[in-house]
Scaffold this motif. Structure first.
Motif: not given
Length: 610
Positions: A411-415, A448-458, A483-489, A515-520
């Motif tokens: 499983p992915p790990f959240n740092f 690690a937050l990908e699943t919740r991000s996709l749920e939000l998009l749906d 709040k869970e995907v740490l997008l800020g206020d 945010l999902r492609c921000n890392t790259r």
């Protein structure tokens, strides 16, 4: 060189020792002295400590045995008390006969024969005492021999002479089987103890049957326990228990197996000692060894009290997990396009992952503390830089353990909970390593937050439909996931203060994709500003990949391809320091869509424009 004639007509050169050659070998012999001195001192000191314990036990045992012998040896002679009683009885009988006028027969001389139990008891106890005193004598001599061995090995200081004295004396120990003598001493003491218990049973037989049974039971327990301790290390080589008979039984067992193998025409078995077999079992590849290695590493990290002790362990993590290419050296050609999969080491991957996930160890917490110690101002500049570099290299290697490309089942790990991991470093030397480490850790966080991000998009797509149909919208799931995907206020406040509109939904969707492609993109941008290839650029580039985009049906196809956009961006980045990433950028974006007009996610377009 001298030449000597051999009987068959051939000649053989006889080498003459050259003092220069001997002096040149001094460094080699110094290494031998260092190793031999540690081995010999450890061996001799263990002998001396064993002998001191033997002397103490032999002295106490001999004193106790002597007290028993003082009482038992009397049963071998005529008891003067019994003789006096018999004489008094006869005198009484004679007086009684004189009064009656009768004559009594002349008494025969008294004879005495010791009982069988008395003879057996005293024989066993005297033999036991003799063995105990012999053990004490040999232990005293051995202690003296050990001191003499150390003294003679240190009488010369020249490396070559001292090394040869070490070798001469040690092989003398083996030649005269001094190791066997050391093992015989406790064997004598053990035999003395068994003889004592046997004699005690013989001593109690004529006195009390109950006490005899008790002593016999004690002896039986001792014999069974001793037998188990003798045989146990023959089956379980990690067993700490053994007796002086264990080595002898092992040799007999190996000899029997060798004879059996020869008689049945099987392959000859290896002639290994117990210690050699134990070493072989300890290093052979097995599930038990893997479990032991994991436990040992957990214990190691838990026992490291401060950062100075932890630092060598952290420095060793990258080499354990990766075959890393050194700076300035090209990646091996056999890596091909798959790069990282050939550089990964898998042997200790599960162990390091366990150290990260183990709540009693929490390796990432320890590394976070290790990094924070660099901000205290107590370290020198060189020490601080070395500690930072070692930590970021270790974090980069640890982040790869949770990448689905390397380990699909993990499983992915959240740092994101460790803020110090993502601090911007000012030193360019440290930044060289932190750029890659932070990019890979941020990618793991996003994954690690990908699943919740996709749920939000749906859910946002569903909100679009509800708005078109005039239904009332429930904003609580949006706020919760934000709040869970740490997008800020920012967007949380906008959703709370206003009604959902198509425009706001589109902005949130675009931001999530950003945010999902921000890392790259962020990794490429920081690498470009760095001015040189960051740490393990090829591996990091292949691991920090783009996510799969969700494209809204409201996004319209563009009249030009993604390749056109990339070419424009490459022209902007076409500076001396950025040329090395041109091909990477082109491969990255052009591989996303086929040629021809197509839908491009809004998040990608925004980052391309930036």
């Amino acid at each position: 060189m001298d030449v000597e004639q051999k009987g068959n007509g051939t000649t053989q050169e006889k080498r003459v020792a050259d003092p220069g050659d001997e002096a040149a070998a001094a460094k080699l012999w110094a290494v031998y002295i260092s190793e031999a001195e540690k081995y010999d001192k450890g061996l001799v000191e263990s002998w001396k400590s064993d002998m001191q314990g033997m002397l103490i036990f032999a002295g106490l045992f001999s004193a106790s045995l002597t007290a028993f012998l003082i009482e038992s040896y009397k049963t071998l002679n005529v008891d003067s008390g019994d003789t006096t009683v018999q004489l008094l009885v006869r005198i009484s009988q004679q007086l009684e006969g004189s009064a009656n006028g009768s004559k009594l027969p002349i008494p025969l001389s008294l004879s005495f024969t010791p009982t069988t139990s008395s003879i057996v008891c005293n024989a066993l106890w005297f033999i036991s005492l003799g063995l105990s005193l012999s053990c004490a004598l040999i232990a005293t001599l051995l202690d003296q021999w050990a001191r003499d061995f150390l003294h003679r090995s240190e009488i010369r200081s020249a490396p070559l002479i001292r090394a040869r004295i070490f070798s001469y004396l040690y092989y003398g120990l083996k030649r005269f089987n001094m190791h066997t003598v050391v093992e015989i001493i406790p064997l004598l003491l053990h035999a003395s103890l068994f003889l004592f218990f046997s004699g005690l049973i013989a001593f109690l037989i004529p006195i009390s049957r109950i006490m005899t049974i008790i002593a016999a039971l004690i002896l039986l327990v001792v014999v069974v326990t001793y037998s188990v301790l003798t045989l146990l290390p023959l089956q379980y080589f990690d067993c700490p228990y053994r007796t002086p008979l264990s080595g002898g039984v092992w040799r007999l067992f190996c000899g029997y197996k060798r004879i059996w193998a020869q008689s049945t025409s099987k392959s000859t078995l290896s002639d290994e000692t117990m210690v050699e077999t134990m070493a072989h079992r300890a290093v052979e590849d097995s599930t038990e060894r893997t479990i032991r290695d994991g436990r040992a590493l957990v214990w190691t990290v838990k026992s490291l009290a401060d950062d100075s002790e932890l630092e060598p362990f952290v420095e060793g993590i990258p080499d354990v997990l990766w075959r890393l290419s050194a700076p300035g050296y090209p990646v091996p050609a056999f890596w091909g396009s798959g790069g990282p999969q050939f550089g990964q080491r898998y042997l200790y991957a599960d162990h390091i992952r366990e150290l990260v996930n183990n709540p009693d160890v929490q390796l990432c917490d320890r590394i976070e503390s290790h990094l924070q110690s660099c901000d205290t101002g107590l370290l020198s500049a060189e020490t601080r830089k070395r500690r930072l570099i070692a930590s970021y290299k270790a974090l980069w290697a640890i982040a790869t353990l949770f990448h689905p490309k390397q380990f699909p089942t993990q499983p992915p790990f959240n740092f994101s909970q460790w803020k110090r991991f993502f601090k911007m470093e000012e030193d360019s030397d440290v930044l060289h390593y932190s750029v890659s480490a932070q990019a890979l850790m941020q990618w793991n966080c996003a994954n690690a937050l990908e699943t919740r991000s996709l749920e939000l998009l749906d859910y946002l797509a569903k909100c679009r439909i509800d708005l078109e149909q005039g239904h009332e919208l429930d904003k609580r799931p949006i706020i919760l996931i934000l709040k869970e995907v740490l997008l800020g206020d920012y967007y949380i406040q906008r959703v709370n203060e206003s009604n959902l509109t198509v425009e706001l939904i589109s902005q949130i969707e675009a931001w999530i994709n950003e945010l999902r492609c921000n890392t790259r993109f962020y990794f490429l941008a920081r690498a470009a500003r760095l001015g040189s290839e960051p740490y393990q650029w090829r591996e990091s580039h292949d691991l920090v990949s783009l996510p799969s985009f969700k494209i809204s049906k409201h996004e319209q196809p563009l009249g030009y391809t993604l390749d056109d956009i990339v070419e424009e961006q490459i022209q902007k980045l076409n500076t001396k320091n950025c040329v090395w990433i041109d091909t990477i950028i082109r491969d990255l974006y052009c591989s996303y869509t086929p040629d021809g007009p197509t839908v491009i996610p809004a998040g990608m377009i925004q980052y391309l424009n930036e």
